[in-house]
Scaffold this active site. Structure first.
Site, short mmCIF file in Angstrom:
data_model
loop_
_atom_site.label_atom_id
_atom_site.label_comp_id
_atom_site.label_asym_id
_atom_site.label_seq_id
_atom_site.Cartn_x
_atom_site.Cartn_y
_atom_site.Cartn_z
N TYR A 1 1.66 -41.94 -15.71
CA TYR A 1 1.86 -42.30 -17.12
C TYR A 1 0.55 -42.84 -17.72
O TYR A 1 0.13 -42.43 -18.80
CB TYR A 1 2.97 -43.34 -17.25
N SER B 1 -0.79 -45.37 -26.21
CA SER B 1 -0.14 -46.56 -25.63
C SER B 1 -1.19 -47.64 -25.37
O SER B 1 -2.38 -47.34 -25.29
CB SER B 1 0.52 -46.17 -24.30
#
Ligand code: NAI
Length: 252
Positions: A150, A137
């Site tokens: 996360y 990400s």
């Protein structure tokens, strides 16, 4: 048909980025093993992938289930030439707001699942080599607020990409990551829907990127296909940002 005769195992294949990657690899000739938890969605994706698609219902965060089910799939479908780790969840919250269960759920799904699958898939890839693509990400490089677990999980998978690349190199196993920015998937849509003004949240995410739009699963699938293919034969241990320029911009 770049991937004719190749076998790709794709996690998180029922939705979003994993779905897009599986369809792209299948369109390019690969036989695909679609791994996920939701049978009905996986069956729909299998239809789109054509005759060489198989469905494997599996919770990748459940180590015991992976150890039990995946070896049978391997025996049935053959060793992978390509593995795409796209299964993932987002557990929102600052570190002090997260319960231990939430932290574990985030890490088990986004990071430890790779460990579980790798224990089965890696030995099968060693004799012939192959390509592994991990979906990391922009959060592997820069943090979102209220998203501590996360962000930590995505930092971890980028580091893991490098570690696996070193250990895979002697076996001809290349390991790379894709780092998507805002990609319109059910996961991101769910995040937008939870905002006080969802339309403004969509606009904000789109305008944050110099290319001024949200990404699509197909945008990510193109990079996955590149990293999985022979054009990337000398590329390992690195990552490709697919973020519309998001991280290139200095905020003003
Ligand atoms: P999504 O929610 O549309 O798809 C995720 C898929 O993973 C779903 O099919 C879900 O069922 C599956 N999955 C989740 N936990 C699982 C488990 N324990 N076992 C098996 N399957 C499981 O989400 P999206 O957006 O496609 O995300 C895919 C990956 O891309 C995730 O790792 C996410 O963090 C990453 N990512 C997404 C971005 C975005 O903007 N959509 C941006 C950057 C990274």
């Amino acid at each position: 048909m770049t991937f004719q005769g190749k076998i790709a195992y794709v996690t998180g294949a029922s939705s979003g980025i994993g779905r897009g990657a599986a369809i792209r690899l299948a369109n390019d000739g690969a036989a695909v093993v679609l791994i996920g938890r939701r049978r009905r969605h996986l069956d729909e994706v299998a239809e789109l992938c054509g005759e060489h698609a198989a469905v494997l219902e599996l919770d990748v965060a459940d180590g015991a289930a992976v150890a039990e089910v995946l070896p049978n799939a391997l025996a049935e479908h053959g060793p992978p030439d390509i593995v795409v780790h796209a299964a993932g969840i987002t557990v929102l919250g600052a570190l002090d707001a997260l319960s231990e269960d939430e932290w574990d759920r985030q890490m088990d799904t986004n990071v430890k699942s790779i460990f579980h699958l790798n224990r089965v898939l890696w030995p099968a890839m060693q004799p012939t080599g192959g390509a592994i693509v991990i979906v990391a990400s922009t959060a592997s490089f820069a943090a979102f607020p209220q998203d501590a677990a996360y962000v930590a999980s995505k930092g971890a998978v980028l580091a893991l990409t490098k570690a696996m690349a070193l250990d895979g190199a002697p076996h001809g196993i290349r390991v790379n990551a894709v780092c998507p920015g805002f990609i319109l998937t059910p996961n991101l849509q769910g995040y937008f829907d939870g905002q006080p003004d969802p339309a403004a949240a969509v606009r904000g995410a789109a305008e944050a990127a110099p290319l001024a739009r949200l990404g699509t699963p197909e945008d990510v699938a193109g990079a996955v296909a590149f990293l999985a293919g022979d054009d990337a034969a000398f590329i390992t241990g690195t990552s490709v940002l697919i973020d519309g320029g998001l991280l290139a911009r200095v905020p003003t």
